[in-house]
Design a protein around this motif. Structure first.
Motif, short mmCIF file in Angstrom:
data_model
loop_
_atom_site.label_atom_id
_atom_site.label_comp_id
_atom_site.label_asym_id
_atom_site.label_seq_id
_atom_site.Cartn_x
_atom_site.Cartn_y
_atom_site.Cartn_z
N THR A 248 -11.06 -34.36 -46.93
CA THR A 248 -11.04 -33.69 -45.63
C THR A 248 -9.92 -34.18 -44.72
OG1 THR A 248 -12.51 -35.33 -44.64
CG2 THR A 248 -13.55 -33.43 -45.70
N GLY A 249 -9.25 -35.28 -45.08
CA GLY A 249 -8.30 -35.86 -44.13
C GLY A 249 -8.96 -36.38 -42.88
N ARG A 250 -10.26 -36.74 -42.98
CA ARG A 250 -11.14 -37.17 -41.90
C ARG A 250 -11.66 -35.97 -41.10
NH1 ARG A 250 -6.78 -40.46 -41.55
NH2 ARG A 250 -6.09 -39.50 -39.62
N TRP A 251 -12.59 -36.25 -40.18
CA TRP A 251 -13.18 -35.24 -39.32
C TRP A 251 -12.79 -35.54 -37.87
CZ3 TRP A 251 -16.96 -31.51 -41.11
CH2 TRP A 251 -17.18 -31.57 -42.50
N GLU A 252 -12.66 -34.49 -37.07
CA GLU A 252 -12.34 -34.70 -35.66
C GLU A 252 -13.06 -33.70 -34.78
OE1 GLU A 252 -8.14 -34.45 -35.23
OE2 GLU A 252 -8.12 -32.28 -35.00
N ASN A 253 -13.10 -34.02 -33.48
CA ASN A 253 -13.83 -33.23 -32.50
C ASN A 253 -12.89 -32.93 -31.33
OD1 ASN A 253 -15.52 -32.46 -30.28
ND2 ASN A 253 -17.25 -33.57 -31.16
N PRO A 254 -12.68 -31.65 -30.97
CA PRO A 254 -11.75 -31.32 -29.89
C PRO A 254 -12.11 -31.93 -28.55
CG PRO A 254 -12.25 -29.37 -31.20
CD PRO A 254 -13.20 -30.44 -31.66
N SER A 255 -13.38 -32.33 -28.36
CA SER A 255 -13.80 -32.91 -27.08
C SER A 255 -13.74 -34.43 -27.06
CB SER A 255 -15.24 -32.45 -26.74
OG SER A 255 -15.24 -31.09 -26.37
N VAL A 256 -13.24 -35.01 -28.13
CA VAL A 256 -13.18 -36.47 -28.24
C VAL A 256 -11.72 -36.89 -28.32
CG1 VAL A 256 -13.78 -38.45 -29.68
CG2 VAL A 256 -15.42 -36.60 -29.36
N ARG A 257 -11.35 -37.95 -27.61
CA ARG A 257 -9.97 -38.39 -27.63
C ARG A 257 -9.57 -38.88 -29.03
NH1 ARG A 257 -8.84 -44.23 -25.07
NH2 ARG A 257 -10.61 -45.40 -25.91
N PHE A 258 -8.29 -38.94 -29.24
CA PHE A 258 -7.66 -39.24 -30.52
C PHE A 258 -7.75 -38.07 -31.50
CE2 PHE A 258 -9.32 -43.68 -29.44
CZ PHE A 258 -8.19 -44.01 -28.71
N ASN A 259 -8.17 -36.89 -31.03
CA ASN A 259 -8.07 -35.73 -31.92
C ASN A 259 -6.61 -35.32 -32.01
OD1 ASN A 259 -7.48 -33.05 -30.33
ND2 ASN A 259 -8.95 -34.17 -29.04
N SER A 260 -6.25 -34.64 -33.08
CA SER A 260 -4.85 -34.31 -33.31
C SER A 260 -4.54 -32.84 -33.12
CB SER A 260 -4.44 -34.71 -34.73
OG SER A 260 -5.23 -34.02 -35.69
N SER A 261 -5.56 -32.01 -32.85
CA SER A 261 -5.33 -30.56 -32.92
C SER A 261 -5.71 -29.82 -31.65
CB SER A 261 -6.13 -29.99 -34.09
OG SER A 261 -7.49 -30.34 -33.99
N THR A 794 -5.89 -55.74 -33.84
CA THR A 794 -5.00 -55.11 -32.87
C THR A 794 -5.70 -54.95 -31.52
OG1 THR A 794 -3.85 -53.91 -34.62
CG2 THR A 794 -3.62 -53.07 -32.38
N SER A 795 -4.98 -55.30 -30.45
CA SER A 795 -5.50 -55.11 -29.11
C SER A 795 -4.31 -54.97 -28.16
CB SER A 795 -6.40 -56.28 -28.70
OG SER A 795 -7.00 -56.02 -27.45
N PRO A 932 -11.12 -46.60 -34.44
CA PRO A 932 -11.26 -45.21 -33.98
C PRO A 932 -9.96 -44.55 -33.56
CG PRO A 932 -13.03 -46.56 -33.12
CD PRO A 932 -12.05 -47.50 -33.78
N SER A 933 -9.03 -45.32 -32.95
CA SER A 933 -7.79 -44.72 -32.49
C SER A 933 -6.94 -44.23 -33.65
CB SER A 933 -6.99 -45.73 -31.67
OG SER A 933 -6.64 -46.85 -32.46
N GLY A 934 -7.15 -44.79 -34.84
CA GLY A 934 -6.39 -44.35 -36.01
C GLY A 934 -7.17 -43.46 -36.94
N THR A 935 -8.42 -43.15 -36.57
CA THR A 935 -9.26 -42.34 -37.46
C THR A 935 -9.92 -41.19 -36.71
OG1 THR A 935 -11.16 -43.79 -37.08
CG2 THR A 935 -9.76 -44.31 -38.95
#
Length: 1003
Positions: A248-261, A794-795, A932-935
Motif C-alpha cells: 500500500t505504500g502505507r496509509w494516510e488520512n487527509p485530516s491528519v498532518r504529514f499526509n502527502s496528498s 531524532t528530535s 509518525p512524521s516519516g510514516t
C-alpha cells in the motif's frame, strides 16, 4: 509496543508438542544423571561413538562449558553441515537470536532484542563490515555499521560463536553480542582431507532450478622447517527467487498532518464523477490546510478516513550468484609457535527486477487526490476507508531493475607463540574491504490519467485486497509514456547508480601469563582504522513547461516519433500462484521493457542524445556523497582466575578496557542551484545545477569499560554464571554525516546529521544456571538486563548558527552567527532498560526404548521486554529569542526489532547411516519504525509474527552422502502492518518453498 499491540504467541500456541518434547528431555536428563553411578562402577563400559549432527552439538556444548564468558556455539563437522541458505539462517538456531529476512532469506540478526546496529561481527578474529542492497521496503542499501550475513555462504565457516557477555579482552562496540565466525584452517584436520558437495534446488513459486557447489581440500606436512598446512575451500551457488504480493505504500488520512496528498474534492470542476451520482460535501468532508490541516473533515467522512497511498500488487524476481573462497596457510616451526595466514573472498550478486500495477493519485497532491472523485465508500470501525469506487484516478505500471554487487575480501596474519613456562603471545594484523556497488538502478513507468470506475476492497482480506481497474491493464493502448505533468505525475525515468565502500585495518596484540597458580594476567591493545565513503548519481531536474520556474526530477522525455507503447513493453503473466487472490484481480499486466527502451532511447549513455538528457551526476544527490574515517585505539588489563572457594570451583575474569575514538567526517550539501539552459538535438531545455557545499568535522572521545565474568560450580556438572559489564555502541554512520538536508533562513530551521553524537552506552547484567548431566545434554536458564543510556533518536533542539559549524555564507534574511535556529537532528536521549530471560534444553533421547532412542531434541525460548520513550513530535520553538512553545510528544514503545517472545526447536534422528532433522523458528511481531512524521502519522510500523520450518534428511554410504532439504516448508509470508490501533496491512508477500537434493563426498 502499546498494550493494544498484543500479538504475543507463546510456545503453547502451536500445540503441546514443544512442551512435551521439553518435558521428555528434562525427565530423560534426570534419569541419565541418576544412572551414571552404576555405569561408572562397571569394569567395562561399551564406548559409544557419536558422529554427525549429535557430535557437532556435543562439541558446541563442550566449548560453551569451558568458556568464562556467556557464549553459544554452532559447530560444523565438515564444510557442508550447515543446511541453511546463509549464515544468518544458521544463527537463528542460537538461543536469543532472531533474523530479519529480505528477498526470502536471512539478512541481519537481532540478539536478545537488540538489532544489528548493536552487534559486532568478527571474521577470522577481526571486526568486519559487509554490506549489500535490498528492496526499499526492507531498508534499501545498507549504509550503516550493520553486517549483511546474506553475502556469505554458510558452507564457508566451520564454527560460529555468539558472545552474549563481554570481557575486557573483547573489543568494544556491541551492546547485544559479538558474533565470531571462523573459517576452516589446515591444522583443524589431523590428516589430508578433501570434501565436495553439490545440490540442485527448486522453488515452487519461481519454478526455477538452483545449483549449489562446495569443495574443500586440506593437508599438512612435516618438513625440515616444521609442520606446514594448506587449505582451500570454495562455495558457489545461484538462486532464482520470486516474491509476489500486495502493498500500500502505507496509509494516510487527509485530516491528519504529514499526509502527502491533501484531500478529495467535493465541489467545483474538480469533482465530476461519471460512475455514479455525486456525493455531498457533508459525505466527503472538507479539509483546509493541505498536508498540515488547520480545519479537519468531520469524523467518518471520506476526508477523515485512512486510505492506501499506493494500492498495488507486485512481483519481484531476484537473480543471485554467491561465490565464496577461503584459503589458509599455517606454519608451526616448533610445538610452541604457529604462524597463520587466512584469506577470504566473497562475491554476491543479487540483481532484482520489480514490476507493479498500481494507483498513484491517492498519494499525490495537485493533479492527484484533489482531482480524484469519490463515487462511493465504506468505512470500518477503526476509521479506515476500507472499500470504495473512484473516478479520475491515475494508474501506473512500473518496472525497476537493479544490478546489485557486493565484493568482500579479507586477509589476516596471526602469530601465536608460547614463551617462558607460562606465557602466551598472540599478534594479529589484518585488512578487509567491502564494496557494495549498484551500478544500474533504472525505473520506467507507463501511465493512465483520469481513469474512471476504479474500485478497491480491503474489507474481506486487507492483505489480499480486491482491485477493479475499469480497463484492460494488458492493453498498450490504455497507457502513455508522458513527459508532461499537466494531468498528473510525468512518467518515470529514474536512474540512480550508487556505491559504498567500507574498509578495516586492524592491529592487535594480546599477552597472557600465569603469574601464580590459578591466576593469569592478560593485557593487550587494538588499533583499528575504519573508512567509509559513498556516492549516488541522479539525472538533472528540468522545467517541463516552456515558462515558469518549476523543475521536476526524474521525468520522462517521451518516445521517439513513430514509437508506440506496444513497441517498448511486455506483458507480465502468471501472477498470484499460491496467493489465493480474490476473483477478478488481474494476474497479468503490461510493463515497460527496459531492453527495448534502451534500444529506442539509449538512456544508458550518460549523455545528451536525440531522445533526452541522460547525464548523471553526484551533484544531483549531494546528501549521499559522504566520507567517514574512524580510528579506534584501546588497551585492556584483565585477570583470569580459577580457584576453589569453600570447596566450590570458581573461575572467571575481571578487567577494564580503555577506548579512544577519533572520527573525521565529511559531508556535502546543496547550497542552492543555478538555472542552466542546455542545448539538445530536440531543442533547448532548462535544468538546475546544484551548488556543492562541503562541511568537515573532527572529534574524539574516550570511554572506560569495566567487565566481570564469574562461573561457579556448586555441584558436579552444574554451573552458575554471573557477568557485569559496561558496554558501548558507536553511532550509526548515517547519523554522523555533517552538512544539512533542509534549511530555511526565513524560519530559522535546519535539518542535519550530528557529527557530535556520543556512543550509546549500557550497563549489562547476566545471570545463568547451566546443568550438563552428560556431554550431550544441557538445561540452562539465563536472565539478563541492559540499562541502555544515551539512546540515539531524532528530535529538535535550538542552537546558535555558529555552533552548527556551517559556512556563514549561507546566512541571509538578517540572520547572524548568534541567531538561534531550530535544528532537527539526531540526539542522545535517556533510553531505557531491556530485560529478559532465556531457557534452553538440549538432549538426545537415549533414555527411551528403541527406536525412539535415536531421536534427540533442542528447544530454546527467549522473552525480552523494554520501554523506550520515542520522540514522535518535535518540540516547537518560536519568538526572539527562541523559546519552546510546545513540548515534544513522546510515545513509549519497545526497541525497534525487538520480538517479546521467540523460540527455536529442532527434533533430530540419527541411526546408522540415516540422519534427519526438522527445525522451527518463531518470533513475535516487532516494530520496524516509530516515526509518525516519516510514516504519514501512522504511529508505528510493525512486522508480523513468523514461523519458519526447515528440514533435512541424509543417508550415508561410507564417504558418500545423499541429502534432501526443505526450507520454508509452510511458505511463511512476510507481512508488515501500519499503526498499533488500526493494524492494517502495509505489505504482504510470499516467496514459496525451497527444496534441495544433493550429495556430500569426503575423502
Amino acid at each position: 509496543m502499546s498494550k493494544k499491540f498484543t500479538g504475543r504467541v507463546r510456545v503453547l500456541h502451536y500445540g503441546v508438542s514443544a512442551g512435551a518434547l521439553a518435558l521428555a528431555m528434562y525427565a530423560g536428563a534426570a534419569a541419565a544423571q541418576t544412572a551414571q553411578a552404576p555405569a561408572a562402577a562397571s569394569e567395562e563400559v561399551e564406548a559409544v561413538v557419536v558422529t554427525g549432527f549429535r557430535a557437532s552439538l556435543a562439541n558446541a556444548l563442550d566449548v560453551k562449558r569451558r568458556e568464562n564468558d556467556l557464549v553459544d556455539v554452532i559447530k560444523a563437522q565438515d564444510i557442508a553441515d550447515f543446511p541453511d541458505l546463509n549464515l544468518a539462517e544458521s544463527l537463528q538456531r542460537v538461543p536469543g537470536v532472531s533474523i530479519d529476512r529480505d528477498g526470502g532469506e536471512g539478512r541481519t540478526i537481532t540478539v536478545r532484542g537488540l538489532n544489528a546496529d548493536f552487534t559486532v561481527v568478527r571474521l577470522n578474529g577481526l571486526e568486519a563490515i559487509a554490506t549489500t542492497g535490498g528492496k526499499d521496503g526492507s531498508g534499501g542499501a545498507n549504509r550503516s555499521r550493520q553486517f549483511d550475513f546474506s553475502i556469505f555462504a554458510s558452507e564457508l565457516f566451520n564454527s560460529v560463536t555468539v558472545r552474549k557477555s563481554t570481557s575486557a579482552s573483547n573489543e568494544e562496540g556491541s551492546l547485544g553480542a559479538i558474533v565470531d565466525m571462523q573459517a576452516a584452517r589446515p591444522f583443524d584436520f589431523s590428516k589430508f582431507t578433501m570434501s565436495a558437495s553439490g545440490k540442485i534446488g527448486w522453488n515452487d513459486l519461481s519454478r526455477k532450478s538452483d545449483p549449489r557447489y562446495t569443495f574443500l581440500v586440506s593437508d599438512r606436512w612435516d618438513t625440515g622447517i616444521g609442520e606446514i598446512g594448506a587449505l582451500v575451500s570454495v562455495a558457489y551457488a545461484t538462486r532464482a527467487q520470486r516474491e509476489e504480493g500486495s502493498s500500500t505504500g502505507r496509509w494516510e488520512n487527509p485530516s491528519v498532518r504529514f499526509n502527502s496528498s491533501t484531500a478529495f474534492p467535493c465541489t467545483g470542476a474538480a469533482y465530476n464523477p461519471v460512475s455514479g451520482p455525486p456525493l455531498t460535501c457533508a459525505q466527503i468532508g472538507t479539509v483546509v490546510g493541505g498536508t498540515t490541516p488547520t480545519t479537519t473533515a468531520a469524523a467518518g467522512t471520506a476526508n477523515n478516513l485512512w486510505h492506501p497511498r499506493i494500492p498495488r500488487y507486485g512481483r519481484l524476481d531476484y537473480d543471485q550468484k554467491r561465490l565464496g573462497v577461503t584459503g589458509s596457510l599455517q606454519w608451526r616451526p616448533t610445538d610452541r609457535s604457529t604462524l597463520t595466514l587466512d584469506a577470504m573472498l566473497a562475491k554476491f550478486t543479487n540483481n532484482r527486477d520489480e514490476t507493479y500495477l498500481e494507483i498513484i493519485s491517492f498519494s499525490r497532491s495537485g493533479a492527484g487526490l484533489p482531482q480524484t472523485d469519490v463515487v462511493n465508500y465504506t468505512a470500518d470501525s477503526k476509521g479506515t476507508l476500507i472499500k470504495g469506487t473512484f473516478d479520475d484516478v491515475d494508474a501506473r505500471v512500473e518496472y525497476r531493475h537493479d544490478d546489485l554487487k557486493t565484493e568482500f575480501n579479507q586477509f589476516v596474519l596471526t602469530y601465536d607463540t608460547k614463551f617462558g613456562d607460562a606465557g602466551h603471545l598472540n599478534v594479529v594484523y589484518g585488512q578487509s574491504r567491502s564494496i557494495q556497488d549498484n551500478p544500474v538502478q533504472t525505473t520506467f513507468s507507463f501511465d493512465r490519467y483520469d481513469s474512471d470506475n476504479y474500485s478497491y476492497d480491503y474489507s474481506g482480506n486487507d492483505k489480499l485486497p480486491n482491485f477493479n481497474y475499469g480497463f484492460d491493464p494488458t492493453n498498450p493502448a490504455n497507457y502513455q509514456y508522458s513527459a508532461s505533468n499537466a494531468l498528473g505525475d510525468a512518467s518515470l525515468l529514474r536512474l540512480r547508480p550508487s556505491k559504498a565502500v567500507n574498509t578495516f585495518k586492524t592491529f592487535r596484540a594480546d599477552v597472557d601469563y600465569e603469574i601464580i597458580n590459578g591466576f593469569k594476567l592478560r593485557y593487550g591493545g587494538v588499533y583499528k582504522k575504519y573508512g567509509f565513503n559513498s556516492w549516488e548519481k541522479r539525472l538533472y531536474s528540468r522545467n517541463l513547461a516552456s515558462t515558469g520556474t518549476t523543475f521536476t526530477a526524474e521525468a520522462a522525455f517521451g518516445l521517439p516519433a513513430g514509437t508506440t507503447i506496444a513497441d517498448v513493453s511486455r506483458v507480465i503473466t502468471g501472477f498470484g500462484r499460491g496467493l489465493d487472490l480474490p476473483a477478478g484481480v488481474p494476474t497479468s499486466w503490461l510493463a515497460p521493457d527496459l531492453e527495448k527502451l534502451k534500444t529506442k532511447l539509449g538512456y544508458d549513455c550518460n549523455c545528451i542524445n536525440a531522445n533526452g538528457d541522460f547525464r548523471l551526476s553526484v551533484a544531483n544527490q549531494l546528501g549521499a556523497l559522504r566520507q567517514i574515517t574512524e580510528k579506534d585505539t584501546s588497551f585492556y588489563l584483565q585477570g583470569d582466575f580459577d580457584y576453589d572457594i569453600a570447596n566450590i570451583p570458581v573461575r572467571g575474569n575481571i578487567g577494564v578496557r580503555w577506548v579512544k575514538t577519533e572520527q573525521d567526517a565529511l559531508g556535502h550539501y546543496n547550497t542552492g542551484s543555478v538555472t542552466t539552459p542546455v542545448s539538445t538535438p530536440f531543442g533547448t531545455i532548462s535544468t538546475t545545477v546544484p551548488t556543492d557545499g562541503i562541511q568537515q568535522t573532527s572529534r574524539q572521545y574516550t570511554k572506560t569499560l569495566p567487565a566481570l565474568n564469574i562461573s561457579a560450580q556448586p555441584f558436579e556438572n552444574f554451573y552458575v554464571r554471573f557477568a557485569a559489564a559496561k558496554a558501548m555502541t558507536r553511532p550509526q554512520l548515517q547519523n554522523l554525516t555533517p552538512g544539512f538536508t533542509a534549511i530555511s533562513q526565513a524560519n530559522q530551521t535546519l535539518t542535519r546529521g550530528n557529527p557530535e553524537l556520543n556512543p550509546m552506552m549500557s550497563k549489562n547484567l547476566d545471570l545463568s544456571f547451566e546443568w550438563y548431566p552428560d556431554k550431550e545434554t544441557l538445561l540452562s536458564v539465563g536472565f539478563f538486563q541492559k540499562d541502555i543510556k544515551s539512546f540515539i533518536q531524532t528530535s529538535a533542539i535550538t542552537m546558535p548558527w555558529g555552533e552548527t559549524e556551517l559556512s556563514n555564507s549561507l546566512l541571509s534574511n538578517g540572520n547572524t552567527v548568534d541567531t538561534l535556529f531550530t535544528v532537527t537532528t539526531q540526539i542522545n536521549t535517556p533510553g531505557g532498560k531491556l530485560k529478559g530471560f532465556e531457557v534452553s534444553l538440549q538432549r538426545p533421547f537415549t533414555f527411551l526404548p528403541a527406536p525412539f532412542d535415536s531421536f534427540g531434541g533442542i528447544v530454546n525460548y527467549t522473552h525480552v521486554q523494554s520501554d523506550i520513550q520515542y520522540v514522535i513530535s518535535n518540540p516547537v520553538y518560536s519568538g526572539t529569542p527562541r523559546v519552546q512553545v510546545t513540548p515534544a510528544v513522546l510515545l513509549t514503545q519497545p526497541l525497534i526489532n525487538l520480538s517479546p517472545d521467540a523460540f527455536n526447536a529442532t527434533l533430530y534422528y540419527e541411526k546408522g547411516p540415516l540422519k534427519a532433522r526438522v527445525s522451527a523458528s518463531y518470533r513475535d511481531p516487532y516494530l520496524i519504525q516509530v516515526a509518525p512524521s516519516g510514516t504519514n502519522n501512522n504511529d508505528v510500523r510493525i512486522k508480523e509474527k513468523t514461523m519458519n520450518i526447515d528440514t533435512q534428511v541424509s543417508y550415508n554410504f561410507g564417504n558418500f552422502t545423499i541429502t534432501l532439504e526443505g526450507i520454508n516448508l509452510t511458505d511463511q509470508a512476510d507481512s508488515k502492518l501500519d499503526d498499533s490501533t488500526r493494524m492494517i496491512s502495509e505489505e504482504y508477500v510470499h516467496y514459496g518453498r525451497q527444496f534441495y537434493l544433493g550429495f556430500k563426498w569426503k575423502y
